[in-house]
Every structure is written in structure tokens, then in C-alpha cells.
Design a protein around this motif. Structure first.
Motif, PDB file in Angstrom:
ATOM      1  N   CYS A 121      37.017  70.052 -25.843  1.00 21.01           N
ATOM      2  CA  CYS A 121      36.000  70.552 -24.920  1.00 21.01           C
ATOM      3  C   CYS A 121      36.634  71.422 -23.839  1.00 21.01           C
ATOM      4  CB  CYS A 121      35.235  69.391 -24.298  1.00 21.01           C
ATOM      5  SG  CYS A 121      33.681  69.880 -23.507  1.00 21.01           S
ATOM      6  N   ALA A 122      37.849  71.080 -23.406  1.00 20.42           N
ATOM      7  CA  ALA A 122      38.556  71.913 -22.423  1.00 20.42           C
ATOM      8  C   ALA A 122      38.837  73.288 -23.007  1.00 20.42           C
ATOM      9  CB  ALA A 122      39.855  71.234 -21.995  1.00 20.42           C
ATOM     10  N   VAL A 123      39.309  73.328 -24.244  1.00 23.20           N
ATOM     11  CA  VAL A 123      39.588  74.598 -24.905  1.00 23.20           C
ATOM     12  C   VAL A 123      38.316  75.408 -25.073  1.00 23.20           C
ATOM     13  CG1 VAL A 123      40.263  75.646 -27.106  1.00 23.20           C
ATOM     14  CG2 VAL A 123      41.692  73.861 -26.076  1.00 23.20           C
ATOM     15  N   LYS A 124      37.246  74.755 -25.525  1.00 23.31           N
ATOM     16  CA  LYS A 124      36.002  75.479 -25.757  1.00 23.31           C
ATOM     17  C   LYS A 124      35.437  76.042 -24.453  1.00 23.31           C
ATOM     18  CE  LYS A 124      31.869  75.355 -28.574  1.00 23.31           C
ATOM     19  NZ  LYS A 124      31.115  74.588 -29.600  1.00 23.31           N
ATOM     20  N   THR A 125      35.575  75.312 -23.360  1.00 24.24           N
ATOM     21  CA  THR A 125      35.082  75.779 -22.069  1.00 24.24           C
ATOM     22  C   THR A 125      35.873  76.990 -21.582  1.00 24.24           C
ATOM     23  OG1 THR A 125      34.346  73.541 -21.486  1.00 24.24           O
ATOM     24  CG2 THR A 125      34.628  75.100 -19.674  1.00 24.24           C
ATOM     25  N   VAL A 126      37.191  76.960 -21.747  1.00 24.24           N
ATOM     26  CA  VAL A 126      38.019  78.101 -21.348  1.00 24.24           C
ATOM     27  C   VAL A 126      37.713  79.311 -22.231  1.00 24.24           C
ATOM     28  CG1 VAL A 126      40.382  78.976 -21.197  1.00 24.24           C
ATOM     29  CG2 VAL A 126      39.851  76.692 -20.362  1.00 24.24           C
ATOM     30  N   GLU A 127      37.505  79.089 -23.512  1.00 27.03           N
ATOM     31  CA  GLU A 127      37.181  80.200 -24.406  1.00 27.03           C
ATOM     32  C   GLU A 127      35.829  80.802 -24.047  1.00 27.03           C
ATOM     33  OE1 GLU A 127      39.746  79.230 -28.445  1.00 27.03           O
ATOM     34  OE2 GLU A 127      37.605  78.769 -28.435  1.00 27.03           O
ATOM     35  N   TYR A 128      34.874  79.967 -23.664  1.00 23.86           N
ATOM     36  CA  TYR A 128      33.557  80.479 -23.251  1.00 23.86           C
ATOM     37  C   TYR A 128      33.678  81.272 -21.953  1.00 23.86           C
ATOM     38  CZ  TYR A 128      28.568  80.613 -22.164  1.00 23.86           C
ATOM     39  OH  TYR A 128      27.293  81.047 -21.869  1.00 23.86           O
ATOM     40  N   LEU A 129      34.461  80.763 -21.019  1.00 22.23           N
ATOM     41  CA  LEU A 129      34.641  81.412 -19.717  1.00 22.23           C
ATOM     42  C   LEU A 129      35.334  82.764 -19.860  1.00 22.23           C
ATOM     43  CD1 LEU A 129      34.656  81.239 -16.548  1.00 22.23           C
ATOM     44  CD2 LEU A 129      36.877  80.090 -16.772  1.00 22.23           C
ATOM     45  N   SER A 130      36.341  82.829 -20.712  1.00 21.72           N
ATOM     46  CA  SER A 130      37.199  84.014 -20.790  1.00 21.72           C
ATOM     47  C   SER A 130      36.847  84.970 -21.919  1.00 21.72           C
ATOM     48  CB  SER A 130      38.660  83.576 -20.961  1.00 21.72           C
ATOM     49  OG  SER A 130      38.843  82.921 -22.214  1.00 21.72           O
ATOM     50  N   GLY A 131      36.215  84.456 -22.966  1.00 24.34           N
ATOM     51  CA  GLY A 131      35.989  85.269 -24.149  1.00 24.34           C
ATOM     52  C   GLY A 131      37.252  85.465 -24.968  1.00 24.34           C
ATOM     53  N   ILE A 132      38.291  84.689 -24.664  1.00 22.68           N
ATOM     54  CA  ILE A 132      39.581  84.794 -25.359  1.00 22.68           C
ATOM     55  C   ILE A 132      39.759  83.587 -26.278  1.00 22.68           C
ATOM     56  CG2 ILE A 132      42.089  84.753 -25.045  1.00 22.68           C
ATOM     57  CD1 ILE A 132      41.636  86.144 -22.346  1.00 22.68           C
ATOM     58  N   ARG A 133      40.084  83.855 -27.531  1.00 23.65           N
ATOM     59  CA  ARG A 133      40.379  82.755 -28.451  1.00 23.65           C
ATOM     60  C   ARG A 133      41.811  82.282 -28.201  1.00 23.65           C
ATOM     61  NH1 ARG A 133      38.429  81.417 -34.174  1.00 23.65           N
ATOM     62  NH2 ARG A 133      40.006  79.957 -34.951  1.00 23.65           N
ATOM     63  N   LEU A 134      41.961  81.005 -27.913  1.00 23.27           N
ATOM     64  CA  LEU A 134      43.274  80.450 -27.604  1.00 23.27           C
ATOM     65  C   LEU A 134      44.052  80.198 -28.884  1.00 23.27           C
ATOM     66  CD1 LEU A 134      42.200  77.939 -24.819  1.00 23.27           C
ATOM     67  CD2 LEU A 134      43.228  80.186 -24.521  1.00 23.27           C
ATOM     68  N   ASP A 135      45.334  80.508 -28.823  1.00 21.74           N
ATOM     69  CA  ASP A 135      46.206  80.269 -29.974  1.00 21.74           C
ATOM     70  C   ASP A 135      46.755  78.850 -29.974  1.00 21.74           C
ATOM     71  OD1 ASP A 135      46.384  83.038 -31.185  1.00 21.74           O
ATOM     72  OD2 ASP A 135      47.052  83.472 -29.146  1.00 21.74           O
ATOM     73  N   HIS A 136      47.009  78.304 -28.766  1.00 20.44           N
ATOM     74  CA  HIS A 136      47.627  76.977 -28.695  1.00 20.44           C
ATOM     75  C   HIS A 136      47.145  76.208 -27.470  1.00 20.44           C
ATOM     76  CE1 HIS A 136      50.256  77.735 -32.044  1.00 20.44           C
ATOM     77  NE2 HIS A 136      50.748  78.812 -31.463  1.00 20.44           N
ATOM     78  N   TYR A 137      47.334  74.901 -27.543  1.00 24.90           N
ATOM     79  CA  TYR A 137      46.982  73.980 -26.455  1.00 24.90           C
ATOM     80  C   TYR A 137      48.171  73.063 -26.210  1.00 24.90           C
ATOM     81  CZ  TYR A 137      44.905  69.866 -24.183  1.00 24.90           C
ATOM     82  OH  TYR A 137      44.634  68.831 -23.336  1.00 24.90           O
ATOM     83  N   ILE A 138      48.566  72.913 -24.937  1.00 26.71           N
ATOM     84  CA  ILE A 138      49.651  72.003 -24.584  1.00 26.71           C
ATOM     85  C   ILE A 138      49.258  71.237 -23.322  1.00 26.71           C
ATOM     86  CG2 ILE A 138      52.064  71.793 -23.892  1.00 26.71           C
ATOM     87  CD1 ILE A 138      52.647  74.271 -25.533  1.00 26.71           C
ATOM     88  N   GLU A 139      49.374  69.931 -23.395  1.00 28.21           N
ATOM     89  CA  GLU A 139      49.020  69.051 -22.281  1.00 28.21           C
ATOM     90  C   GLU A 139      50.243  68.239 -21.874  1.00 28.21           C
ATOM     91  OE1 GLU A 139      46.343  64.988 -21.762  1.00 28.21           O
ATOM     92  OE2 GLU A 139      45.697  66.515 -23.197  1.00 28.21           O
TER      93      GLU A 139
END
Length: 345
Positions: A137-155
Motif C-alpha cells: 500500500c505504501a508503494v501504491k500510494t507513492v506511485e499514485y502520488l508521483s505517477g512513477i512506477r517504482l523499481d524497488h522497495y527497501i525498508e
């Protein structure tokens, strides 16, 4: 806490060393990962192949396990810090966008933590995305906000950040004034300080120790530690010391969660190799342009025009215009720490 690109580089590059004989491959089984491709499906921005790389770095405020000493965890964890890292084509420079956790955003429909689906919500606080739906959900929210598809996620977790700083021998930060906050347990004199892991964690967590106690003031501190950590990784000989390499690999495996595609040794080797040429002097740190929320002055909202210019530049792999900043309604920089001109633009 601050999930820093230096931590990413450490976690990736130690695996490169592992492949050539330090015996770290056995740590692979202890890594944690999430299958974002499966959880998010096809409802994502178009994947533009222009040679750049986009990564969401997130620090969670979980108090589980080794993090329990930092206070009680009421309800689900939230994303205490979020940075979208855009590594430009050529992998020698990057732009890092800090997203204030108190930003009011549209949170799209996303997978829930316990299964099922969480309904979309307007004017949701940004950090609730991780609370209700975890990494997906964090990734999807950032992608919606930015319009950028994320390549990776690191926590990165609290304890992991602290241990990585200690393994590197501390980080150097210069402050312009004394910083005191009993909640985050910090009392830092003005001047140049070599921070231990505990001190660095306290500095990136403090809100009351600077300015108007908002998240924006804390972001300035996070960016300063970000820069210091990246500089230490780059210039401190971390990758020529076998013991230090092993310690960093062990800490990373224990305290970091990545997307599934980044979880294998082979993928980390490739990722680490791609970041080898990234220098601290070529990393630009900015904050999402925001203004105070007219309905709730304790929150902020993205500035539409400035935000569009920011995200469009990154989507096209261009430099962000110099005049894109936080916005006049969000307060001024506190200038509590000294940073290089490029990093503070």
C-alpha cells in the motif's frame, strides 16, 4: 528513522563482496522480502525504460523485537520516514525526494495487511498507507502520488539503522546549535559531532529538538544524516575490511525488507554494481513541495503545480528545476545542520 541510500548501497555491495569469497551467501536465507508484483498486479504506472532507477526507501516505526526500547507500539506500524530515490541514467547521480509523513494524500485502494482490500481514501495521512496495507500500500500510494512506477522497495528498522551506523564507526554531523529532545533521548552540543548509532537514530527521530516541532524540521536532520552516512560509506573504507563487510551484511539481512525481485544474491549483486559509481557529491536532496493544510494546520498538502514539475522531471530523468522547494506555506528551513551546497538545494 531514516532509511538511507547509503544503507541500500551497503546492503547491496556487501553481497558483491560475498560473491567473491567472504562467505556471506549463507545470509541469504535470513533476508525478508515482499512480492509487490503479485500484490499490486497491473494497476500501476507505465514502466518507462529510460535507464533510470526508482526506489522507495522506507523506515518503519515498529516497536517489535529489538525496537521495543523506543516506546510502545500502539496499533500497526507506520512509515516514520519515506524517500523516493531516483538514480539517474548512468548511475553516477541521484535525486532523493523526502515525503513528509503528515502529508494529506489520496490513498488508492490497496491490499490490506490481514488480507482483503483497503478502500481508497482522500485526504489520508501519507504514513497510514503502510499502517493499513504494509509495503504494497505504501508503494501504491507513492506511485499514485508521483505517477512513477517504482523499481524497488527497501525498508529499514530502527535497530538496523543504529547497528549499521555503529558498524561504520559512527557518522559526522555538524550542527549550528544545541539540539535537545527528551522524547528521542538526545542532547547534542553545537559543532561537529561524531554520532554513535544511538545518537544518529535519536537525531533523525527528533521533532521537538528543532524549529516548530514539525516533520519538516526533522526531515532536514534526516537528510543531514543521510549525507553523512553516504559519505562514510564512500570514503571510510567499508568495503576493504572483511569484518566490517560481514557485520554490515549480517545487519542488513536481519533488519531490511526488500521487494522480491531484489531479494536474491544475484539481484543484489547486479543492484550493487549499478550503484558503485554513485557519489555523495552527486546526490541532490529535496522535500516534496507542500503547504500547510487549510483545514488542519498540523498537516500539510502537496502543492499541485510544484509537485507536477518535480514528478515530471523525474519521470523524464531530468534535473529537478532549482526553484522547486517545499512551498511558502510549509515553513522555512531551520538551518540546524551544515550541508554541502548541492545537497541542500
Amino acid at each position: 528513522m531514516a532509511p538511507l541510500i547509503a544503507v541500500v548501497a551497503v546492503g547491496a555491495l556487501v553481497t558483491v563482496a560475498a560473491a567473491v569469497g567472504y562467505g556471506f551467501i549463507g545470509l541469504e536465507n535470513s533476508r525478508k522480502s515482499v512480492d509487490l508484483d503479485r500484490e499490486l498486479g497491473a494497476e500501476r504506472p507505465q514502466n518507462v525504460d529510460n535507464g533510470s532507477l526508482d526506489i522507495l526507501l522506507l523506515g518503519s516505526d515498529s516497536r517489535a523485537g529489538d525496537n521495543a526500547k523506543y516506546g510502545r507500539d500502539e496499533g500497526s506500524s507506520r512509515s516514520d520516514t519515506a524517500m523516493l530515490v531516483h538514480v539517474h541514467e548512468g548511475r553516477t547521480s541521484a535525486t532523493v525526494v523526502s515525503i513528509p509523513r503528515d502529508t494529506r494524500v489520496h490513498r488508492p485502494r490497496c491490499p490490506g495487511r490481514g488480507g482483503g482490500t483497503v478502500a481508497a481514501q482522500d485526504r489520508a495521512m501519507f504514513n497510514t498507507a503502510y499502517e493499513v496495507g504494509g509495503p504494497a500500500c505504501a508503494v501504491k500510494t507513492v506511485e499514485y502520488l508521483s505517477g512513477i512506477r517504482l523499481d524497488h522497495y527497501i525498508e529499514v528498522e530502527f535497530s538496523g539503522f543504529k547497528d549499521i551506523v555503529n558498524a561504520l564507526g559512527g557518522v559526522e554531523v555538524t550542527t549550528t546549535r544545541r539540539i535537545v529532545d527528551t522524547d528521542s533521548r538526545i542532547d547534542l552540543p553545537a559543532g561537529t559531532n561524531n554520532l554513535s548509532g544511538e545518537q544518529a537514530l535519536a537525531l533523525v527521530r527528533t521533532r521537538k529538538g528543532v524549529g516548530d516541532s514539525s516533520d519538516l524540521g526533522r526531515i532536514e536532520l534526516q537528510q543531514a544524516v543521510f549525507t553523512a552516512l553516504l559519505t562514510k560509506v564512500e570514503k571510510g573504507g567499508a568495503f576493504t575490511n572483511p569484518k566490517k563487510l560481514y557485520d554490515l551484511a549480517r545487519i542488513s539481512a536481519k533488519s531490511m525488507t526488500t521487494d522480491r525481485r531484489l531479494a536474491s544474491t544475484g539481484a543484489l549483486i547486479e543492484f550493487g554494481s549499478a550503484l558503485k559509481g554513485l557519489s555523495a557529491d552527486e546526490v541532490r536532496l529535496i522535500t516534496l513541495p507542500v503547504a500547510l493544510d487549510a483545514i488542519d494546520p498540523n498537516r500539510v498538502v502537496p502543492l499541485r503545480k510544484e509537485g507536477q514539475r518535480l514528478w515530471e522531471a523525474l519521470r523524464l530523468d531530468l534535473s529537478v528545476p532549482d526553484d522547486v522547494d517545499r512551498g511558502p506555506g510549509a515553513g522555512r528551513k531551520q538551518d540546524v545542520v551544515k550541508q554541502g551546497s548541492k545537497l541542500s538545494r
